[in-house]
Design an enzyme around this catalytic site. Sequence first.
Site, PDB file in Angstrom:
ATOM      1  N   ARG A 175       0.832  -1.209   0.000  1.00 22.50           N
ATOM      2  CA  ARG A 175       0.000   0.000   0.000  1.00 22.50           C
ATOM      3  C   ARG A 175       0.860   1.250   0.000  1.00 22.50           C
ATOM      4  NH1 ARG A 175      -5.457  -0.494   1.550  1.00 22.50           N
ATOM      5  NH2 ARG A 175      -5.499   1.720   1.106  1.00 22.50           N
ATOM      6  N   ALA A 206       4.120  -1.689  21.596  1.00 17.73           N
ATOM      7  CA  ALA A 206       4.939  -1.786  22.814  1.00 17.73           C
ATOM      8  C   ALA A 206       5.981  -0.663  22.845  1.00 17.73           C
ATOM      9  CB  ALA A 206       5.637  -3.147  22.860  1.00 17.73           C
ATOM     10  N   ASP A 241      43.360 -28.293  -7.436  1.00 21.09           N
ATOM     11  CA  ASP A 241      42.599 -28.974  -6.376  1.00 21.09           C
ATOM     12  C   ASP A 241      41.528 -29.820  -7.078  1.00 21.09           C
ATOM     13  OD1 ASP A 241      41.263 -29.487  -3.854  1.00 21.09           O
ATOM     14  OD2 ASP A 241      39.781 -28.010  -4.517  1.00 21.09           O
ATOM     15  N   TYR A 242      40.950 -30.793  -6.372  1.00 21.73           N
ATOM     16  CA  TYR A 242      39.970 -31.663  -7.042  1.00 21.73           C
ATOM     17  C   TYR A 242      38.523 -31.337  -6.645  1.00 21.73           C
ATOM     18  CZ  TYR A 242      37.475 -35.745  -8.673  1.00 21.73           C
ATOM     19  OH  TYR A 242      36.550 -36.553  -9.293  1.00 21.73           O
ATOM     20  N   ASP A 278      39.203 -24.212  -4.342  1.00 19.39           N
ATOM     21  CA  ASP A 278      37.910 -23.634  -3.958  1.00 19.39           C
ATOM     22  C   ASP A 278      37.748 -23.338  -2.477  1.00 19.39           C
ATOM     23  OD1 ASP A 278      37.667 -26.485  -3.362  1.00 19.39           O
ATOM     24  OD2 ASP A 278      35.613 -25.947  -2.825  1.00 19.39           O
ATOM     25  N   ARG A 283      -4.596  -4.346  15.915  1.00 16.66           N
ATOM     26  CA  ARG A 283      -5.547  -4.665  14.857  1.00 16.66           C
ATOM     27  C   ARG A 283      -6.285  -5.923  15.305  1.00 16.66           C
ATOM     28  NH1 ARG A 283      -4.012  -7.020  10.996  1.00 16.66           N
ATOM     29  NH2 ARG A 283      -1.824  -7.354  11.487  1.00 16.66           N
TER      30      ARG A 283
HETATM   31  P1  ADQ Z   1       0.976  -4.672  12.619  1.00 20.74           P
HETATM   32  O1  ADQ Z   1       0.539  -6.093  12.718  1.00 20.74           O
HETATM   33  O2  ADQ Z   1      -0.021  -3.752  12.063  1.00 20.74           O
HETATM   34  O3  ADQ Z   1       2.329  -4.519  11.794  1.00 20.74           O
HETATM   35  P2  ADQ Z   1       2.152  -3.168  14.986  1.00 20.74           P
HETATM   36  O4  ADQ Z   1       3.611  -3.326  14.889  1.00 20.74           O
HETATM   37  O5  ADQ Z   1       1.689  -3.211  16.381  1.00 20.74           O
HETATM   38  O6  ADQ Z   1       1.340  -4.287  14.177  1.00 20.74           O
HETATM   39  O7  ADQ Z   1       1.745  -1.791  14.347  1.00 20.74           O
HETATM   40  C1  ADQ Z   1       0.476  -1.252  14.511  1.00 20.74           C
HETATM   41  C2  ADQ Z   1       0.474   0.249  14.217  1.00 20.74           C
HETATM   42  O8  ADQ Z   1      -0.867   0.672  14.100  1.00 20.74           O
HETATM   43  C3  ADQ Z   1       1.112   1.041  15.342  1.00 20.74           C
HETATM   44  O9  ADQ Z   1       1.917   2.061  14.805  1.00 20.74           O
HETATM   45  C4  ADQ Z   1      -0.083   1.628  16.104  1.00 20.74           C
HETATM   46  O10 ADQ Z   1       0.147   2.911  16.624  1.00 20.74           O
HETATM   47  C5  ADQ Z   1      -1.148   1.712  15.032  1.00 20.74           C
HETATM   48  N1  ADQ Z   1      -2.462   1.461  15.665  1.00 20.74           N
HETATM   49  C6  ADQ Z   1      -2.812   0.441  16.408  1.00 20.74           C
HETATM   50  N2  ADQ Z   1      -4.058   0.569  16.845  1.00 20.74           N
HETATM   51  C7  ADQ Z   1      -4.520   1.696  16.352  1.00 20.74           C
HETATM   52  C8  ADQ Z   1      -5.777   2.391  16.424  1.00 20.74           C
HETATM   53  N3  ADQ Z   1      -6.836   1.923  17.082  1.00 20.74           N
HETATM   54  N4  ADQ Z   1      -5.900   3.525  15.763  1.00 20.74           N
HETATM   55  C9  ADQ Z   1      -4.864   4.008  15.073  1.00 20.74           C
HETATM   56  N5  ADQ Z   1      -3.681   3.423  14.982  1.00 20.74           N
HETATM   57  C10 ADQ Z   1      -3.520   2.266  15.599  1.00 20.74           C
HETATM   58  C11 ADQ Z   1       3.253  -5.387  11.090  1.00 20.74           C
HETATM   59  C12 ADQ Z   1       3.760  -6.614  11.858  1.00 20.74           C
HETATM   60  C13 ADQ Z   1       4.362  -6.170  13.162  1.00 20.74           C
HETATM   61  C14 ADQ Z   1       5.486  -5.163  12.908  1.00 20.74           C
HETATM   62  C15 ADQ Z   1       5.005  -4.051  11.989  1.00 20.74           C
HETATM   63  C16 ADQ Z   1       6.170  -3.150  11.566  1.00 20.74           C
HETATM   64  O11 ADQ Z   1       2.691  -7.516  12.086  1.00 20.74           O
HETATM   65  O12 ADQ Z   1       4.863  -7.275  13.888  1.00 20.74           O
HETATM   66  O13 ADQ Z   1       5.882  -4.597  14.125  1.00 20.74           O
HETATM   67  O14 ADQ Z   1       4.415  -4.569  10.824  1.00 20.74           O
HETATM   68  O15 ADQ Z   1       7.196  -3.874  10.994  1.00 20.74           O
END
Ligand code: ADQ
Length: 726
Positions: free
Chosen positions: A10, A377, A497-498, A678, A272
């Site tokens: 995207r 986190a 070498d072989y 090698d 999500r």
């Molecule tokens: P995600 O599975 O989408 O990403 P995560 O790393 O937690 O998981 O990222 C979520 C993002 O969405 C965060 O920046 C957070 O702030 C935002 N977000 C969450 N809830 C929200 C809400 N209600 N409204 C608005 N924003 C919200 C994937 C992988 C992860 C990896 C990331 C990045 O699954 O493991 O960390 O890519 O590489």
Amino acid sequence: MQRLLIVSNRLPITIQEKRGELHIEPSVGGLATGLRSWYKSSPSIWIGWAGIGRKKIKKEKDIMSRLLAENCHPVPLSQPDVEAHYYGMCNRTIWPLFHYFPLYTEYSDDFWQAYERVNMAFANVVAGIAKPNDIIWIHDYQLMLLPRILREKLPKATVGFFLHIPFPSFETFRLLPWRQQILEGLLGADLIGFHTYDYTGHFMDSVHRLLGYEVAMGQITADDRLVKADAFPMGINYEQYSNVDQDLQVQAERKRFRRKLGDCRVILSVDRLDYTKGITQRLEAFSLFLDRNPNFKRRVILVLLVVPSRTRVEHYMQLKKQVDGLVGEINGKYGTIGWMPVWYLYRSLPFHPLAALYTLADVALVTPLRDGMNLVAKEYTATRVDGKGVLILSETAGAAQELGEAIIINPNNQEEIAQALVKALEMPEQEQIERNRVMNKRLHRFDVVRWANEFTEKLLSTKKLQREMEEKALTYEMQRKLTGDFQHSDKTLLLLDYDGTLVPFSAKPAEAIPGDRLLRLLGKLAKNHKTEVVIISGRTKNTLEGWFGDLDVGLVAEHGVWIKEKGGGWETIETLTSDWKKEVHPILESWVDRTPGSFIEEKEFSLVWHYRKANPRLGELRARELINNLSSTVASLNLQLLEGNKVVEVKNAGINKGRAALKWISREKWDFILALGDDWTDEDTFKALPSTAWSIKVRFGTSAARFSLSSPSEATSLLRKLVRGR
Ligand code: ADQ
């Protein structure tokens, strides 16, 4: 400054239809928000799907020009392809399998074909935009075939790939019917990045076991290229999150939330809606916590923020029902008039209210069953400017490897999560501050800009290394010079070498027998009166005698222990003993017992432990252990340890191929010397050569040799040119 082309499924914007009109809005989410500032600071272009069908984009010329003004190039995709690619192959096959949900994984040829078509559509757009100097950085599991397709279209391009989700262990990855194509697809990149060393290790393991390529120290030797893989834990936009406290809009939102929450302590859960995030298990653990700790009733609230996701996929619909049901159950069971234990918000929140919740929460409860990294986190921790607040984090999130000061839990252990909640809510402030201080220091240093810079720097250095290796490649012109030099010389010496040089490796050493064609070639070279041919090998003298005894060539066996001059008999290079074998053999035997697939080869003055057929990771581990174990024995018995290609060899000290080669090198005034080898045992031969000699390593890799050829077939074709004289 080099241009950067970021390619992701995207674009970092979303096009939305409101009252019949299309609007462009920035996307939320880790990659988009994290990289936005970084990519705007350098000349960059973002390539991806815009979120609407190709017909609509064509119709709305205005949208197209606004996208281009934002340096965003849309990839046109048909709706059926989006369905089968994104909702099919990506979300019903790769996502569940890579997160260790094989029972949720669907295997469909239609999905796979759409996956191929969409990757090809991306490749067409990228190839149309890319210029020779660009850096192309591809993101995530939706585009794993793209690196290979681009490599075919743009052989010299600089291509990096980053996987945002876990790369599963070999045992899980092998379930995928298209596993080979996926690995080959990824290996079109020059550098492949993962969030953790574990994922990198799993990938290397699969490459080795499914494609048979050599992998070592983060380096893969594919057929004709060197590819690197490494861990780059993704950071966040630290400045943005650590400053939210100052933001007036955030302060206003926080006041609003606080009024509604009263003086309850707040436990925050943000993800999500995805079965990998462990939301139902988290709710059950919260229920257990309330059950066991009635003193916390009316004093805590779990704010459960869930973002709608992949709503058309069945497992997600089921999960939504489960979450709704559990929230209702908990609120019904424990709630009172005036106190609702779970506040459930099923929507995406804009940045300010989300940040307000982060700053407000006493505890962040982040318990995914599997997560590539988990940015929530990190974002929560970064907002802890006063140092207070506790993070509870699942050990199966990539982030746990960097945030070890959090309370780390097993997401399937509800008892442990319930106890962690008590510990978090009762943790003394000083301890909270100390834990957050250490984590914040790390998050500050390794922010998203540092992550992107480290990845691109390593990508450029990999490209440089590849170029240096290409420069060493013995080109067609150099081969003509070499054959010319050979023809005009009166005294020529060929040191060959072989295994791995004249013939490819095979799983069993006894199977790598020289064919008639090779024997005829060596015979013709040896017949030339001005040429002396010496085969310098690690094989036993009996093997070499059996294969080459009828040819008029010199032979060196056991890496220089035995020497046979043309027409002469076998001699040892010095008086050697083999009494030590009775001490070393039992040690090697115990390693054979502990390493299925490995075996001992006994030569007259050496013992060799072979592990080519063993599980590669186990083999490497056991080889290290064996070397450690033998080091004191070796020193006391005046022996040496040689580490070859998947072998560990024990032999008398002071013996090597270079020393044997010197016997020939120093005997005559050669005006042409060619050495082919090698592995690293041949490095001694290369080092023993005069600087004018032609030294050639048959394989990519660092070497004292002046030139390189990529395979045994290239090496024998060079020797054929010497015979033909052109
Ligand atoms: P995600 O599975 O989408 O990403 P995560 O790393 O937690 O998981 O990222 C979520 C993002 O969405 C965060 O920046 C957070 O702030 C935002 N977000 C969450 N809830 C929200 C809400 N209600 N409204 C608005 N924003 C919200 C994937 C992988 C992860 C990896 C990331 C990045 O699954 O493991 O960390 O890519 O590489």
